[in-house]
Design a protein around this motif. Sequence first.
Motif, PDB file in Angstrom:
ATOM      1  N   GLN A   6       0.933  -1.177  -0.197  1.00 38.72           N
ATOM      2  CA  GLN A   6       0.110  -0.387  -0.087  1.00 38.72           C
ATOM      3  C   GLN A   6       0.823   1.229  -0.133  1.00 38.72           C
ATOM      4  O   GLN A   6       2.154   1.241   0.750  1.00 38.72           O
ATOM      5  N   PRO A   7       0.675   2.756  -0.140  1.00 36.72           N
ATOM      6  CA  PRO A   7       0.915   3.746  -0.812  1.00 36.72           C
ATOM      7  C   PRO A   7       1.329   3.763   1.176  1.00 36.72           C
ATOM      8  O   PRO A   7       0.558   4.056   1.484  1.00 36.72           O
ATOM      9  N   ARG A   8       2.963   4.398   0.961  1.00 35.71           N
ATOM     10  CA  ARG A   8       1.913   5.485   2.502  1.00 35.71           C
ATOM     11  C   ARG A   8       1.231   6.891   2.489  1.00 35.71           C
ATOM     12  O   ARG A   8       1.834   7.748   0.855  1.00 35.71           O
ATOM     13  N   ILE A   9       0.563   7.303   2.760  1.00 33.43           N
ATOM     14  CA  ILE A   9      -0.135   8.099   2.814  1.00 33.43           C
ATOM     15  C   ILE A   9      -0.136   8.947   4.039  1.00 33.43           C
ATOM     16  O   ILE A   9       0.618   8.367   5.257  1.00 33.43           O
ATOM     17  N   ASP A  28      -9.802  19.223  13.379  1.00 34.17           N
ATOM     18  CA  ASP A  28     -10.387  18.114  13.824  1.00 34.17           C
ATOM     19  C   ASP A  28     -11.011  17.691  12.489  1.00 34.17           C
ATOM     20  O   ASP A  28     -11.144  16.947  11.771  1.00 34.17           O
ATOM     21  N   ALA A  29     -11.367  18.731  11.928  1.00 30.83           N
ATOM     22  CA  ALA A  29     -12.383  19.069  10.703  1.00 30.83           C
ATOM     23  C   ALA A  29     -12.050  18.930   9.758  1.00 30.83           C
ATOM     24  O   ALA A  29     -12.355  18.186   9.179  1.00 30.83           O
ATOM     25  N   GLN A  30     -10.293  18.873   9.460  1.00 32.56           N
ATOM     26  CA  GLN A  30      -9.796  18.745   8.113  1.00 32.56           C
ATOM     27  C   GLN A  30      -9.403  17.171   8.398  1.00 32.56           C
ATOM     28  O   GLN A  30      -8.720  16.628   7.909  1.00 32.56           O
ATOM     29  N   ARG A  31      -8.797  16.942   9.579  1.00 33.66           N
ATOM     30  CA  ARG A  31      -8.715  15.196   9.832  1.00 33.66           C
ATOM     31  C   ARG A  31      -9.786  14.279   9.653  1.00 33.66           C
ATOM     32  O   ARG A  31      -9.501  13.387   8.986  1.00 33.66           O
ATOM     33  N   GLY A  32     -11.040  14.899  10.142  1.00 38.60           N
ATOM     34  CA  GLY A  32     -12.428  14.143   9.610  1.00 38.60           C
ATOM     35  C   GLY A  32     -12.369  14.030   8.351  1.00 38.60           C
ATOM     36  O   GLY A  32     -12.114  13.253   7.815  1.00 38.60           O
ATOM     37  N   ALA A  33     -12.605  14.986   7.469  1.00 37.19           N
ATOM     38  CA  ALA A  33     -12.524  15.091   6.596  1.00 37.19           C
ATOM     39  C   ALA A  33     -11.602  14.258   4.949  1.00 37.19           C
ATOM     40  O   ALA A  33     -11.527  13.346   4.844  1.00 37.19           O
ATOM     41  N   ILE A  34     -10.497  14.077   6.279  1.00 34.42           N
ATOM     42  CA  ILE A  34      -8.928  13.737   4.849  1.00 34.42           C
ATOM     43  C   ILE A  34      -9.521  11.918   5.645  1.00 34.42           C
ATOM     44  O   ILE A  34      -9.273  10.825   4.834  1.00 34.42           O
ATOM     45  N   ASP A  35      -9.393  11.486   6.767  1.00 38.02           N
ATOM     46  CA  ASP A  35     -10.186  10.323   7.415  1.00 38.02           C
ATOM     47  C   ASP A  35     -10.847   9.580   6.706  1.00 38.02           C
ATOM     48  O   ASP A  35     -11.243   8.317   6.396  1.00 38.02           O
ATOM     49  N   ALA A  36     -12.337  10.526   6.520  1.00 32.70           N
ATOM     50  CA  ALA A  36     -12.981   9.793   5.396  1.00 32.70           C
ATOM     51  C   ALA A  36     -13.041   9.529   4.289  1.00 32.70           C
ATOM     52  O   ALA A  36     -13.206   8.462   4.045  1.00 32.70           O
ATOM     53  N   GLU A  37     -12.716  10.422   4.222  1.00 32.83           N
ATOM     54  CA  GLU A  37     -11.293   9.840   2.610  1.00 32.83           C
ATOM     55  C   GLU A  37     -10.814   8.790   2.532  1.00 32.83           C
ATOM     56  O   GLU A  37     -10.947   7.699   1.128  1.00 32.83           O
ATOM     57  N   ALA A  38      -9.835   8.318   3.599  1.00 28.93           N
ATOM     58  CA  ALA A  38      -8.980   7.733   3.395  1.00 28.93           C
ATOM     59  C   ALA A  38      -9.621   5.994   4.022  1.00 28.93           C
ATOM     60  O   ALA A  38      -9.600   5.347   2.794  1.00 28.93           O
ATOM     61  N   THR A  39     -10.991   6.083   4.002  1.00 22.12           N
ATOM     62  CA  THR A  39     -11.710   5.490   4.620  1.00 22.12           C
ATOM     63  C   THR A  39     -12.548   4.327   3.195  1.00 22.12           C
ATOM     64  O   THR A  39     -11.962   3.740   2.460  1.00 22.12           O
ATOM     65  N   VAL A  46      -3.080   6.194   8.284  1.00 19.00           N
ATOM     66  CA  VAL A  46      -2.312   7.652   7.319  1.00 19.00           C
ATOM     67  C   VAL A  46      -1.376   8.434   8.686  1.00 19.00           C
ATOM     68  O   VAL A  46      -1.514   8.619   9.462  1.00 19.00           O
ATOM     69  N   LEU A  47      -0.374   8.733   7.843  1.00 17.86           N
ATOM     70  CA  LEU A  47       0.222   9.950   8.805  1.00 17.86           C
ATOM     71  C   LEU A  47      -0.366  11.091   9.133  1.00 17.86           C
ATOM     72  O   LEU A  47       0.030  11.529   7.853  1.00 17.86           O
ATOM     73  N   HIS A  48      -0.701  12.041   9.679  1.00 16.16           N
ATOM     74  CA  HIS A  48      -1.452  13.523   9.664  1.00 16.16           C
ATOM     75  C   HIS A  48      -0.205  14.292  10.039  1.00 16.16           C
ATOM     76  O   HIS A  48       0.689  13.433  11.190  1.00 16.16           O
ATOM     77  N   TYR A  49       0.218  15.563   9.959  1.00 15.70           N
ATOM     78  CA  TYR A  49       0.923  16.387   9.619  1.00 15.70           C
ATOM     79  C   TYR A  49       0.216  17.611   9.833  1.00 15.70           C
ATOM     80  O   TYR A  49      -0.442  18.169   9.358  1.00 15.70           O
ATOM     81  N   GLU A  50       0.397  18.510  11.326  1.00 19.21           N
ATOM     82  CA  GLU A  50      -0.630  19.410  11.259  1.00 19.21           C
ATOM     83  C   GLU A  50       0.056  20.340  11.821  1.00 19.21           C
ATOM     84  O   GLU A  50       1.500  20.792  12.492  1.00 19.21           O
ATOM     85  N   ASP A  51      -0.120  22.060  11.240  1.00 21.18           N
ATOM     86  CA  ASP A  51       0.268  22.840  12.001  1.00 21.18           C
ATOM     87  C   ASP A  51      -0.941  23.948  11.858  1.00 21.18           C
ATOM     88  O   ASP A  51      -1.943  24.086  11.952  1.00 21.18           O
ATOM     89  N   GLY A  52      -0.563  24.581  13.916  1.00 18.66           N
ATOM     90  CA  GLY A  52      -1.713  25.604  13.896  1.00 18.66           C
ATOM     91  C   GLY A  52      -1.156  26.526  14.151  1.00 18.66           C
ATOM     92  O   GLY A  52      -0.033  26.672  14.884  1.00 18.66           O
ATOM     93  N   GLY A  53      -1.941  28.184  14.054  1.00 17.15           N
ATOM     94  CA  GLY A  53      -1.377  29.415  14.171  1.00 17.15           C
ATOM     95  C   GLY A  53      -0.262  29.062  12.689  1.00 17.15           C
ATOM     96  O   GLY A  53       0.342  30.352  13.756  1.00 17.15           O
ATOM     97  N   GLU A  54      -0.216  28.865  12.004  1.00 16.89           N
ATOM     98  CA  GLU A  54       1.081  29.026  10.411  1.00 16.89           C
ATOM     99  C   GLU A  54       0.016  29.907  10.329  1.00 16.89           C
ATOM    100  O   GLU A  54      -0.592  29.319   9.312  1.00 16.89           O
TER     101      GLU A  54
END
Length: 86
Positions: A6-9, A28-39, A46-54
Amino acid sequence: MSKPTQPRIRSYARVSTRAQADDGHGLDAQRGAIDAEATRRGWTSVLHYEDGGESGASMDRPEMQRLLADLRAGDTLVVAKLDRLS
């Protein structure tokens, strides 16, 4: 015959303000949308990378830099919305 790998996501999410990062709803909303598409696509990890306040005006964001260092040929990069990437 070997099983196809499987490709690395990898996903990236960002919010621009510290308030958005602190309340978590934007990330949370962005992660939820990404996880729904992954499913939907049958991706199991899926390995998540997240920047807050950037700001998206600069690529000099901690998790963006980590993501860029980790990406390899054949990886799949997913974002909930293109403007979150840049």
